[in-house]
Scaffold this motif. Structure first.
Motif, PDB file in Angstrom:
ATOM      1  N   LEU A 214      -1.429 -11.209   3.114  1.00  0.00           N
ATOM      2  CA  LEU A 214      -2.087 -10.037   3.686  1.00  0.00           C
ATOM      3  C   LEU A 214      -2.154  -8.913   2.680  1.00  0.00           C
ATOM      4  N   GLU A 215      -1.020  -8.723   1.997  1.00  0.00           N
ATOM      5  CA  GLU A 215      -0.935  -7.631   1.046  1.00  0.00           C
ATOM      6  C   GLU A 215      -1.992  -7.782  -0.032  1.00  0.00           C
ATOM      7  N   LYS A 216      -2.168  -9.050  -0.486  1.00  0.00           N
ATOM      8  CA  LYS A 216      -3.131  -9.259  -1.568  1.00  0.00           C
ATOM      9  C   LYS A 216      -4.544  -8.979  -1.100  1.00  0.00           C
ATOM     10  N   LYS A 217      -4.829  -9.385   0.163  1.00  0.00           N
ATOM     11  CA  LYS A 217      -6.223  -9.347   0.583  1.00  0.00           C
ATOM     12  C   LYS A 217      -6.652  -8.001   1.119  1.00  0.00           C
ATOM     13  N   SER A 218      -5.706  -7.210   1.648  1.00  0.00           N
ATOM     14  CA  SER A 218      -6.199  -6.000   2.302  1.00  0.00           C
ATOM     15  C   SER A 218      -6.287  -4.833   1.339  1.00  0.00           C
ATOM     16  N   ALA A 219      -7.140  -3.894   1.694  1.00  0.00           N
ATOM     17  CA  ALA A 219      -7.361  -2.722   0.858  1.00  0.00           C
ATOM     18  C   ALA A 219      -6.123  -1.849   0.861  1.00  0.00           C
ATOM     19  N   VAL A 220      -5.861  -1.217  -0.260  1.00  0.00           N
ATOM     20  CA  VAL A 220      -4.682  -0.360  -0.352  1.00  0.00           C
ATOM     21  C   VAL A 220      -5.052   1.014   0.178  1.00  0.00           C
ATOM     22  N   ALA A 221      -5.287   1.082   1.503  1.00  0.00           N
ATOM     23  CA  ALA A 221      -5.635   2.385   2.062  1.00  0.00           C
ATOM     24  C   ALA A 221      -4.398   2.945   2.713  1.00  0.00           C
ATOM     25  N   ASP A 222      -3.474   3.366   1.907  1.00  0.00           N
ATOM     26  CA  ASP A 222      -2.222   3.878   2.451  1.00  0.00           C
ATOM     27  C   ASP A 222      -2.438   5.218   3.126  1.00  0.00           C
ATOM     28  N   ARG A 223      -1.944   5.335   4.332  1.00  0.00           N
ATOM     29  CA  ARG A 223      -2.112   6.599   5.005  1.00  0.00           C
ATOM     30  C   ARG A 223      -0.804   7.352   4.938  1.00  0.00           C
ATOM     31  N   HIS A 224      -0.830   8.438   4.226  1.00  0.00           N
ATOM     32  CA  HIS A 224       0.409   9.193   4.081  1.00  0.00           C
ATOM     33  C   HIS A 224       0.511  10.246   5.149  1.00  0.00           C
TER      34      HIS A 224
ATOM     35  N   GLY B 190       3.516  -0.531  11.061  1.00  0.00           N
ATOM     36  CA  GLY B 190       4.426  -1.611  11.420  1.00  0.00           C
ATOM     37  C   GLY B 190       4.458  -2.680  10.343  1.00  0.00           C
ATOM     38  N   VAL B 191       3.273  -3.074   9.860  1.00  0.00           N
ATOM     39  CA  VAL B 191       3.226  -4.129   8.853  1.00  0.00           C
ATOM     40  C   VAL B 191       3.918  -3.671   7.576  1.00  0.00           C
ATOM     41  N   ASP B 192       3.701  -2.406   7.196  1.00  0.00           N
ATOM     42  CA  ASP B 192       4.382  -1.909   5.995  1.00  0.00           C
ATOM     43  C   ASP B 192       5.882  -2.038   6.118  1.00  0.00           C
ATOM     44  N   LEU B 193       6.380  -1.708   7.318  1.00  0.00           N
ATOM     45  CA  LEU B 193       7.820  -1.782   7.498  1.00  0.00           C
ATOM     46  C   LEU B 193       8.299  -3.221   7.432  1.00  0.00           C
TER      47      LEU B 193
END
Lengths: 348, 299
Positions: A214-224, B190-193
């Motif tokens: 999942l990490e590889k495929k999804s966009a890095v749209a981190d919401r801070h 949740g997934v990040d955690l």
């Protein structure tokens, strides 16, 4: 709102072995020291609230898993449909039984170990929750209630807490006696009502592999969201809820005070009556007449009903939770403000 | 009672009257993209781990919503099935029951298709796909490769299309779709955690306390800033070609720190801090008040 799980008494029998272990622990100890949750359960709870819960309605569901030593492992869960008026003949117990039976076919743990509920700004200390948790804990000693706070989670970090009733509170609920004397005897303060059990999250290796994918495929749209400085909205709502509760509490205190005043007034009246009686009797004796019979005082002066103290305990507990949440929130915001100051200083 | 059928070599009955070709070329909403939620994948992996002995793979139903713009898979449940060399049996009764139960909770979810673990589409898949075509219009088939071929867990989605010589040998072809992962905000968090368990030794993590969270969020920003700085230095020293769009983003970033006079900022900061301190003080006051109340009651 959650139904009484009488049918799960059978499931409780499966815990016979661990119950025995629990009893050998010290008398004040609870049987569960830690709650271990699968990542899947977390995702399911989040999804359930997101799709079915709006505003301040609570969504509920059942937790499935097993007990290992002093750890409660939660491996799966399923949601409970919400009550609607047009579904009057909807049978909750039947839904649950069918669900568990079907899940057993696909090898999912079908043992009830607790339930979960979403909360609105932390307002979950209610009579309904107490009753449900009591019936759960009565049937299954190790059960917990998971409280999921979606608003706090949306602000940046998962807010999931596991609670159980303390053994003292269990005793009181069993007696169903909520008068002031009983509570005084049991020595329960609002802090000893619920105990929080620490949570850990565990994933299997395969799930970890999937998460990497999942990490590889999804966009890095981190919401801070966590670092946002806008706090007044959230704070305003929490304070509003706190004020409402404090109002309720003050009303409750007024009621209790009137009760106490009534009791003392009645004592005085009884005393006066007794004195008058005695005087009359002395007078009669001096006149040589038989003394008046001693009438049953209690029948004349019926003692006023003591108000049940459970409500005020719950309100106090709720106020306490609100205050804790507010303080936590404030601590975070202070940190953020100081960071903003440092950034600004650097700029100048 | 499971419905058994012998596996014919990829030659099912002729496609139903409703023109499948029209359904494919025309409205597969969203342009042949399937949007997938992570909870579905977690469910699939979990049911694979709990499969019966001897079962090579598990299958199940996919639930979700369709609208004009997209097909979104939001839920799933596994269905018991038996598979051997010559026959495949799927407990469709069970599937119907589970779907009814699920509908009670989420009435908007419909059957979108089915999933299977394993990395190939076998002949049995064709049959199962046919079962599902009766439930859903143009069902989606999702494969999750739990056998980790090529050291990757490949996740692929397909729709079926008829192929072959009309009137003579007809067959079914599975055409791939693009899979996109979508998250709700809370789901993302949740997934990040949950992801953190990948880094801990026994795959166990606890939930962090309030200030720790602020700390880790700022650490993340620090890391990203270091990356950006590195990029800027590389461009300056000529190692990397300058990109105008990136440059514009960087410009926006710098300008986001607002330019306020120090006195104004001080006042703003102080009033905010005062607000927060006042609220904390009130909260503490309330707590001591109820504690006092408790003590008085027990006199």
């Amino acid at each position: 709102m959650a139904s009484r799980k009488e049918g799960s008494g059978a499931a409780g029998g499966g815990f016979g072995a661990s119950k025995g272990k629990g009893k050998t622990a010290a008398a004040g100890d609870s049987a569960v020291k830690q709650v271990q949750i699968d990542g899947l359960v977390v995702l399911k709870i989040i999804k359930h609230y997101q799709e079915e819960g709006q505003g301040n309605e609570v969504v509920q569901g059942v937790l499935l898993g097993l007990v290992v030593d002093d750890r409660l492992e939660i491996t799966n869960c399923f949601p409970f449909p919400q009550h609607t008026e047009d579904d009057a003949d909807f049978d909750e117990v039947q839904y649950q039984m069918e669900m568990m039976r079907s899940l057993r076919h696909v090898n999912i743990d079908h043992l009830h170990v607790g339930w979960y509920q979403s909360t609105y700004y932390g307002s979950f200390v209610t009579r309904a929750l107490l009753d449900s948790q009591f019936s759960y804990q009565h049937a299954i000693e190790e059960s917990v209630v998971l409280i999921y706070d979606p608003i706090k989670t949306a602000q940046g970090s998962l807010s999931l807490k596991a609670y159980r009733l303390t053994p003292k509170l269990m005793e009181v609920c069993k007696e169903k006696d909520f008068s002031p004397e009983a509570l005084k005897k049991a020595n329960i303060a609002y802090e000893n009502m619920f105990e929080e059990v620490p949570i850990v999250i565990k994933n299997s290796y395969l799930i970890n592999v999937m998460l990497w994918e999942l990490e590889k495929k999804s966009a890095v749209a981190d919401r801070h969201e966590l670092l946002s400085l806008a706090s007044s909205n959230h704070l305003g709502k929490s304070l509003q809820l706190l004020m409402d509760r404090v109002d309720e509490m003050s009303q409750d205190i007024v009621k209790y005070n009137t009760y106490l005043r009534n009791v003392s007034k009645q004592q005085q009246q009884k005393h006066q009556y007794q004195q008058r009686r005695q005087q009359e009797n002395i007078q009669r004796q001096s006149r040589g007449e038989p003394p008046l019979p001693e009438e049953d005082i209690n029948k004349l002066f019926k003692p006023p009903q003591p108000p049940p103290r459970m409500e005020s305990l719950l309100i106090a507990g709720q106020i306490n939770t609100y205050c804790q949440n507010i303080k936590e929130f404030n601590a975070q915001n202070l940190g953020k403000l100081f960071m903003a100051q440092a950034l600004q200083d650097y700029n100048n | 009672p499971p419905a058994a059928a012998p596996a014919a070599p990829a030659a099912p009955a002729p496609p139903p009257a409703a023109p499948l070709s029209a359904a494919l070329s025309g409205p597969f909403p969203g342009g042949r993209v399937v949007r997938l939620h992570p909870v579905v994948l977690a469910s699939i992996v979990d049911s694979f781990e709990r499969r019966n002995e001897g079962a090579a793979r598990v299958i199940g139903t996919l639930l979700g919503t369709v609208d004009k713009h997209s097909v979104e898979v939001t839920n799933c449940f596994s269905v018991p099935h038996n598979e051997s060399e010559d026959e495949v049996a799927v407990d469709m009764e069970f599937a119907k029951n589970m779907y009814e139960l699920h509908k009670k909770v989420s009435p908007n979810e419909i059957i979108l298709g089915w999933y299977a673990t394993g990395h190939d589409i076998t002949e049995h898949s064709v049959l199962i796909h046919e079962y599902y075509s009766r439930e859903a219009h143009n069902p989606i088939h999702l494969t999750v490769d739990t056998s980790l071929q090529n050291s990757r867990m490949s996740i692929k989605a397909y729709v079926s299309a008829p192929m072959g010589v009309p009137g003579k040998t007809m067959g079914v072809m599975f055409t791939p779709l693009t899979v996109k992962y979508v998250y709700y905000d809370t789901e993302r968090i949740g997934v990040d955690l949950i992801m953190k368990t990948c880094f801990s030794p026994n795959r166990v993590i606890g939930l962090s306390s309030d200030l720790q969270q602020v700390g880790s969020a700022s650490a993340r920003i620090q890391d990203t800033l270091t990356m950006v700085l590195q990029y800027a230095e590389d461009v300056l020293s000529g190692k990397v070609a300058a990109d105008n769009t990136v440059g514009r983003f960087l410009m926006d970033l710098i300008n986001q720190v607002p330019k306020i006079s120090p006195e104004d900022f001080e006042t703003m900061l102080n009033s905010n801090i005062n607000d927060l301190l006042m609220v904390t003080y009130l909260a503490n006051l309330t707590q001591s008040q109820i504690a006092l109340n408790e003590k008085l009651l027990s006199l």
